[in-house]
Design an enzyme around this catalytic site. Structure first.
Site, PDB file in Angstrom:
ATOM      1  N   HIS A 150       0.835  -1.210   0.000  1.00 35.42           N
ATOM      2  CA  HIS A 150       0.000   0.000   0.000  1.00 35.42           C
ATOM      3  C   HIS A 150       0.874   1.267   0.000  1.00 35.42           C
ATOM      4  O   HIS A 150       1.929   1.291   0.621  1.00 35.42           O
ATOM      5  CB  HIS A 150      -0.895  -0.026   1.244  1.00 35.42           C
ATOM      6  CG  HIS A 150      -1.928   1.052   1.284  1.00 35.42           C
ATOM      7  ND1 HIS A 150      -1.754   2.223   1.977  1.00 35.42           N
ATOM      8  CD2 HIS A 150      -3.158   1.127   0.717  1.00 35.42           C
ATOM      9  CE1 HIS A 150      -2.829   2.976   1.841  1.00 35.42           C
ATOM     10  NE2 HIS A 150      -3.706   2.335   1.081  1.00 35.42           N
TER      11      HIS A 150
ATOM     12  N   SER B 133     -10.238 -14.653  -2.534  1.00 38.68           N
ATOM     13  CA  SER B 133     -10.242 -13.196  -2.637  1.00 38.68           C
ATOM     14  C   SER B 133     -11.591 -12.633  -3.104  1.00 38.68           C
ATOM     15  O   SER B 133     -12.344 -13.287  -3.817  1.00 38.68           O
ATOM     16  CB  SER B 133      -9.134 -12.809  -3.623  1.00 38.68           C
ATOM     17  OG  SER B 133      -9.285 -11.511  -4.070  1.00 38.68           O
TER      18      SER B 133
HETATM   19  C1  LIG Z   1      -6.648   0.299   2.854  1.00 36.67           C
HETATM   20  C2  LIG Z   1      -5.298  -0.272   3.104  1.00 36.67           C
HETATM   21  C3  LIG Z   1      -4.362   0.375   3.925  1.00 36.67           C
HETATM   22  C4  LIG Z   1      -4.602   1.736   4.531  1.00 36.67           C
HETATM   23  O1  LIG Z   1      -5.680   1.741   5.345  1.00 36.67           O
HETATM   24  P1  LIG Z   1      -6.403   3.128   5.720  1.00 36.67           P
HETATM   25  O2  LIG Z   1      -7.476   2.634   6.606  1.00 36.67           O
HETATM   26  O3  LIG Z   1      -6.867   3.726   4.446  1.00 36.67           O
HETATM   27  O4  LIG Z   1      -5.415   3.959   6.438  1.00 36.67           O
HETATM   28  C5  LIG Z   1      -3.156  -0.234   4.150  1.00 36.67           C
HETATM   29  N1  LIG Z   1      -2.867  -1.421   3.587  1.00 36.67           N
HETATM   30  C6  LIG Z   1      -3.728  -2.071   2.792  1.00 36.67           C
HETATM   31  C7  LIG Z   1      -3.349  -3.384   2.217  1.00 36.67           C
HETATM   32  C8  LIG Z   1      -4.978  -1.519   2.519  1.00 36.67           C
HETATM   33  O5  LIG Z   1      -5.831  -2.168   1.713  1.00 36.67           O
END
Ligand SMILES: *Cc1c(COP(=O)(O)O)cnc(C)c1O
Length: 377
Positions: A124, A325
């Site tokens: 991410h 998934s």
């Molecule tokens: C959505 C997501 C995040 C970040 O989460 P937030 O709640 O938007 O801060 C981090 N890692 C993954 C894999 C995600 O899907």
């Protein structure tokens, strides 16, 4: 000056317009993993309190208008879900996945200040920001086409840097394809390289609420000896505001704790004032759905994802999904369709995620639109 009646009228109209706009946008909300099928009306009375769970949920605070006991119950539920014994975990309800990940990396850096963080290129986008904020040295590892970390690349990189403690930032459900890093294999590699000092954090923002409710999921939780995990509340569960859960081995928390006299609580959380509503909303839905409810919800979403891939393939579109998934991956459509359906696109690939209220009708409507848009170009 507006009269009170005129002011009320302006407010009412603005709010009505906003609702109309949101209802319209909800009809084409398919590209993000955030469920929107919830009903928290029973919690309306709690909007009348200045709730604040400031500081550590396990220590008392002189600020007592909050939901700390409820928060501890929520954490206990997530701890059981991730197989960490009652006396061994610590955690708190966060603002979302990013805060949980940052807390995990903060803990790692306090324990291993000279460590190098490793994460795959499918990680991410918030990970790089976290590295910058914490000043953590980091190395990006190749990802496989399914989104999982390329373990051979990790092995080679770890081998070269085996004199520096590794901090593994592992994905359990990548953002684009729901790829899952092989945590048992990563642990075995650390063992094989005789690396004694390391830290493993798991980013399970989305899949952390899916895999525990599947038969024979890949292994990734505290039974694999991980140090911390972050899970989102507003994604698969669904809440009207972002939230999440951070869990970490309790023995690590002493490194971070500092007593703060002003709030009369241990300062172990990244944020000071914290939502008292978020734990309450999570507690409510956990009790309402329970394990059986989440199992049924996961199975229904997986069935819809399977159906979507089948429909795409029947029309000759090369769509696919990882096992278990809810993320359906397909070639990116023209920009106009991306905008209409709020799609996230990366490297020519788009996806949608079959979380409620997305149903068969919405999937059918999207695929019909997709075929028309793609045939025009
Ligand atoms: C959505 C997501 C995040 C970040 O989460 P937030 O709640 O938007 O801060 C981090 N890692 C993954 C894999 C995600 O899907």
């Amino acid at each position: 000056m507006d009269t009170p009646a005129e002011k009320a009228d302006v407010i009412e109209r603005r709010l009505a317009d906003l609702r109309t706009e949101l209802d319209m946008q909800m009809d084409t909300f398919i590209g993000y993993p955030c469920a929107g099928d919830f009903d928290y009306d029973a919690l309306q009375p709690f909007l009348r309190y200045p709730l604040n769970n400031v500081g550590d949920p396990f220590s008392d605070s002189s600020y007592r208008i909050g939901t700390r006991a409820i928060e501890r119950e929520v954490l206990a539920w997530f701890a059981a879900l991730n197989h960490i014994p009652e006396k061994e975990y610590w955690g708190y309800v966060t603002t979302g996945g990013t805060e949980g990940n940052m807390h995990g990396m903060y803990t790692a850096r306090e324990l291993l200040p000279d460590g190098i963080a490793y994460y795959s290129e499918a990680t991410h986008y918030s990970a790089i920001k976290i590295m910058r904020v914490l000043g953590l040295r980091h190395i990006t590892i190749r990802a496989q086409p399914d989104g999982a970390m390329d373990c051979d690349d990790l092995y080679e990189t770890l081998r070269i840097h085996r004199d520096v403690p590794p901090i593994i930032f592992a994905n359990v459900g990548t953002t684009m394809t729901e790829g899952i890093d092989d945590i048992p294999r990563i642990k075995a590699m650390l063992d094989e390289l005789a690396i004694a000092s390391f830290y493993v954090h798991v980013d399970a923002a989305f899949s952390g609420m899916i895999l525990p409710f599947c038969d024979d999921p890949p292994k990734y939780d505290f039974r694999c000896g991980i140090d911390s995990i972050a899970i989102s509340g507003h994604k698969f569960i669904g809440t009207p505001f972002p939230c999440g859960v951070a869990l970490v081995q309790r023995r690590h928390v002493g490194h971070i704790a500092r007593s703060i006299e002003y709030i009369g609580a241990r300062d172990t959380t990244l944020t000071g004032s914290r939502s008292g509503l978020a734990p309450l909303f999570l507690w409510y839905v956990i009790h309402k759905l329970g394990h059986d409810g989440f199992r049924r919800r996961v199975a229904g979403c997986q069935e819809l994802a399977r159906y979507a891939v089948e429909c795409f393939l029947a029309t000759g579109v090369e769509a696919w999904r990882n096992p278990l998934s809810l993320t359906v991956v397909f070639p990116a459509p023209p920009a106009e369709l991306q905008r209409k359906w709020q799609l996230a696109v990366q490297d020519g690939v788009a996806h949608f995620i079959t979380v409620p209220p997305i149903n068969k009708a919405r999937v059918d409507a999207f695929i019909a639109d997709y075929l028309v848009a793609c045939s025009r170009t």
